[in-house]
Design a protein around this motif. Structure first.
Motif, PDB file in Angstrom:
ATOM      1  N   GLY A  13       0.840  -1.180   0.000  1.00  0.00           N
ATOM      2  CA  GLY A  13       0.000   0.000   0.000  1.00  0.00           C
ATOM      3  C   GLY A  13       0.876   1.232   0.000  1.00  0.00           C
ATOM      4  O   GLY A  13       1.940   1.248  -0.613  1.00  0.00           O
ATOM      5  N   PRO A  14       0.467   2.279   0.698  1.00  0.00           N
ATOM      6  CA  PRO A  14       1.313   3.469   0.758  1.00  0.00           C
ATOM      7  C   PRO A  14       2.693   3.115   1.283  1.00  0.00           C
ATOM      8  O   PRO A  14       2.820   2.453   2.308  1.00  0.00           O
ATOM      9  CB  PRO A  14       0.550   4.382   1.738  1.00  0.00           C
ATOM     10  N   PRO A  15       3.752   3.528   0.565  1.00  0.00           N
ATOM     11  CA  PRO A  15       5.091   3.121   0.988  1.00  0.00           C
ATOM     12  C   PRO A  15       5.458   3.731   2.329  1.00  0.00           C
ATOM     13  O   PRO A  15       5.010   4.830   2.670  1.00  0.00           O
ATOM     14  CB  PRO A  15       5.997   3.667  -0.126  1.00  0.00           C
ATOM     15  N   PRO A  16       6.259   3.036   3.117  1.00  0.00           N
ATOM     16  CA  PRO A  16       6.696   3.607   4.399  1.00  0.00           C
ATOM     17  C   PRO A  16       7.603   4.797   4.165  1.00  0.00           C
ATOM     18  O   PRO A  16       8.245   4.921   3.116  1.00  0.00           O
ATOM     19  CB  PRO A  16       7.459   2.449   5.045  1.00  0.00           C
ATOM     20  N   ALA A  17       7.626   5.706   5.152  1.00  0.00           N
ATOM     21  CA  ALA A  17       8.459   6.903   5.007  1.00  0.00           C
ATOM     22  C   ALA A  17       9.926   6.524   4.856  1.00  0.00           C
ATOM     23  O   ALA A  17      10.680   7.182   4.142  1.00  0.00           O
ATOM     24  CB  ALA A  17       8.250   7.815   6.219  1.00  0.00           C
ATOM     25  N   ARG A  18      10.324   5.461   5.539  1.00  0.00           N
ATOM     26  CA  ARG A  18      11.688   4.988   5.408  1.00  0.00           C
ATOM     27  C   ARG A  18      11.613   3.531   5.013  1.00  0.00           C
ATOM     28  O   ARG A  18      11.073   2.699   5.726  1.00  0.00           O
ATOM     29  CB  ARG A  18      12.417   5.133   6.743  1.00  0.00           C
ATOM     30  N   GLY A  19      12.122   3.217   3.833  1.00  0.00           N
ATOM     31  CA  GLY A  19      11.951   1.881   3.304  1.00  0.00           C
ATOM     32  C   GLY A  19      13.167   1.006   3.497  1.00  0.00           C
ATOM     33  O   GLY A  19      13.944   1.161   4.439  1.00  0.00           O
ATOM     34  N   LEU A  20      13.319   0.072   2.589  1.00  0.00           N
ATOM     35  CA  LEU A  20      14.402  -0.903   2.655  1.00  0.00           C
ATOM     36  C   LEU A  20      15.754  -0.226   2.460  1.00  0.00           C
ATOM     37  O   LEU A  20      15.915   0.612   1.573  1.00  0.00           O
ATOM     38  CB  LEU A  20      14.199  -1.968   1.577  1.00  0.00           C
ATOM     39  N   ASP A  21      16.704  -0.606   3.279  1.00  0.00           N
ATOM     40  CA  ASP A  21      18.058  -0.057   3.225  1.00  0.00           C
ATOM     41  C   ASP A  21      19.023  -1.234   3.130  1.00  0.00           C
ATOM     42  O   ASP A  21      19.340  -1.879   4.130  1.00  0.00           O
ATOM     43  CB  ASP A  21      18.323   0.781   4.481  1.00  0.00           C
ATOM     44  N   ASP A 214      16.463   3.068  -5.175  1.00  0.00           N
ATOM     45  CA  ASP A 214      15.290   2.361  -5.670  1.00  0.00           C
ATOM     46  C   ASP A 214      14.504   1.704  -4.540  1.00  0.00           C
ATOM     47  O   ASP A 214      13.269   1.676  -4.555  1.00  0.00           O
ATOM     48  CB  ASP A 214      15.735   1.305  -6.682  1.00  0.00           C
ATOM     49  N   LEU A 215      15.215   1.165  -3.551  1.00  0.00           N
ATOM     50  CA  LEU A 215      14.557   0.430  -2.480  1.00  0.00           C
ATOM     51  C   LEU A 215      14.118   1.325  -1.320  1.00  0.00           C
ATOM     52  O   LEU A 215      13.432   0.853  -0.407  1.00  0.00           O
ATOM     53  CB  LEU A 215      15.490  -0.653  -1.938  1.00  0.00           C
ATOM     54  N   ALA A 216      14.491   2.586  -1.361  1.00  0.00           N
ATOM     55  CA  ALA A 216      14.326   3.461  -0.194  1.00  0.00           C
ATOM     56  C   ALA A 216      12.876   3.638   0.238  1.00  0.00           C
ATOM     57  O   ALA A 216      12.625   3.979   1.398  1.00  0.00           O
ATOM     58  CB  ALA A 216      14.950   4.829  -0.476  1.00  0.00           C
ATOM     59  N   ARG A 217      11.925   3.411  -0.663  1.00  0.00           N
ATOM     60  CA  ARG A 217      10.517   3.540  -0.284  1.00  0.00           C
ATOM     61  C   ARG A 217       9.746   2.247  -0.533  1.00  0.00           C
ATOM     62  O   ARG A 217       8.534   2.264  -0.734  1.00  0.00           O
ATOM     63  CB  ARG A 217       9.875   4.715  -1.018  1.00  0.00           C
TER      64      ARG A 217
END
Length: 436
Positions: A13-21, A214-217
């Motif tokens: 759904g809505p991407p998290p403010a801080r995504g995969l790192d 690319d993965l940040a969100r």
């Protein structure tokens, strides 16, 4: 339940403010010249190895097989973990395992001839559940988490990557596929199950930056390795911030390009003869023998029955001649044992009904390793049940869309509800924390 359809991958759904790192790391890998073959030193993940037969087979395949690290043998758990640490140190000192000279993200491909899966292996920053970045979907048991935590502490290493599923990371997936098509791999080997494994190292900082952006969100679903994910988070909590324990080894697969397979995990009830299991289940299910059905035909019958609701396939000593189908459950009678404070999709899961009603009340079997075994193939479950005069309970897989929907709600499925794959082979690349 039905088989997963082509569009059943994770749709965040809505991407998290801080995504995969995902960060590069210096991989610890076998020196090909020091082992019989790269295939002979690999292993399935620790919880998939069928013990003791499968473990013995792996140990004799090559003296340096990684199973000696992930499932060390000794009299006590403490001695097992110390043995793994000594073995790892000895193999590194002897040059059997060597560290890559530069930090890398690793492109990993598995090809079984009919299905190609590609993803990227790296050190993922660990985030709390409330961040919504990594979504587990199964409950875990404290015993395996404590065991894996003690092993990782003793070795100072992540010996096996978790499998995480994400979706629509176009830049990362394009880089993964381009690498596989255009570059020579670091290693290529075919394991005895016929699967070809290839690994590439991405060492260019520009590639690292592209993947990071690319993965940040993005968010990801824990597809395989829930106990190890819980172990990572426990070890992070046990150490001060800013250490290598803030990250864990994962394989990220974009399921928009490379859909995972979803299979069931079967149960073996070690001390329950199948005749007794069937007699106890008859008041709650229609019980039908399947005379003349081999395993494949019996599983097809289970798949057909599962389209209409909860169903199980039971087998015991009689093997192929002894399959029985349990279907058409008496839901009003069973529902009194199923927790009512959960979503309807959770209450109707086969694993929920099995554990909440059949195991806890009808068969009265505690969920402990000496009473219930968990096996990833129906063949192994039937064989083990026959060998020990027990009952194999064969399950039908849950659709991935159901898994993801419950995970987004923060609702945990019963443990060992799903088996996503193909699972990454253990032993191709490891992460030693002293290299960071």
């Amino acid at each position: 339940m039905t088989h997963p359809g082509p569009d059943d991958g994770p749709h965040p759904g809505p991407p998290p403010a801080r995504g995969l790192d995902l960060a590069p790391f210096r991989g610890l890998r076998y020196a090909a010249a020091r082992v019989g073959s790269l295939a002979a030193v690999t292993s399935p993940p620790y919880d998939v190895v069928v013990r003791p037969d499968g473990q013995r087979h792996l140990e004799t395949a090559d003296p340096y097989n990684v199973v000696r690290l992930i499932l060390p043998e000794a009299e006590t758990p403490a001695e097992q973990h110390a043995q793994a640490a000594r073995t790892l140190a000895a193999w590194r000192a002897a040059g059997v395992l060597t560290a890559d000279p530069r930090p890398a993200l690793y492109v990993y491909e598995q090809d079984d001839g009919g299905h190609v899966q590609r993803g990227v292996i790296g050190a993922l920053r660990l985030t709390p559940p409330e961040a919504g970045v990594v979504l587990p979907h199964e409950d875990v048991m404290p015993g395996p988490v404590a065991d894996r935590a003690a092993l990782m502490r003793a070795t100072g290493a992540n010996l096996e990557p978790l499998l995480l599923a994400y979706r629509d990371g176009d830049a990362t997936a394009s880089l993964v596929d381009t690498t596989a098509a255009a570059r020579e791999p670091l290693l290529a080997t075919t394991t005895e199950d016929g699967v070809r494994h290839r690994l590439w190292a991405l060492t260019d900082p520009a590639d690292h930056a592209a993947v990071h952006a690319d993965l940040a969100r993005r968010q990801a679903l824990v597809a395989d390795g829930h106990h190890r994910w819980a172990t990572y988070r426990r070890l992070q909590a046990d150490h001060p911030p800013g250490t290598a324990w803030d990250r864990g080894l994962v394989l990220l697969v974009d399921t928009a390009r490379h859909p995972l397979r979803v299979r069931a995990i079967h149960r073996v009830l070690h001390r329950l003869p199948v005749a007794r299991a069937l007699d106890a289940a008859r008041p709650y299910f229609r019980v039908r023998p399947l005379p003349g059905h081999g395993l494949g035909a019996a599983l097809d019958a289970l798949a057909g029955a599962a389209k209409d609701g909860t169903a199980f396939l039971l087998a015991g000593e009689a093997g192929d001649a002894g399959f029985h189908l349990l279907d058409r459950p008496d839901l009003p009678r069973l529902d009194r044992w199923v927790p009512a404070d959960r979503p309807e999709a959770w209450r109707r899961l086969d694993a929920t009904v099995l554990h909440s009603a059949l195991l806890d009340h009808v068969w009265q079997i505690p969920d402990s390793p000496d009473r219930i075994g968990y096996l990833h193939t129906a063949e192994a479950a039937v064989q083990q049940a026959g060998r020990h005069a027990g009952t194999a309970v064969l399950m039908h897989p849950v659709r991935e869309s159901v898994v993801l929907d419950l995970a987004r709600q923060g609702v945990m499925m019963p443990r060992k509800s799903t088996s996503f794959g193909p699972k990454p082979a253990s032993g191709l690349v490891m992460r030693s924390l002293d290299l960071e």
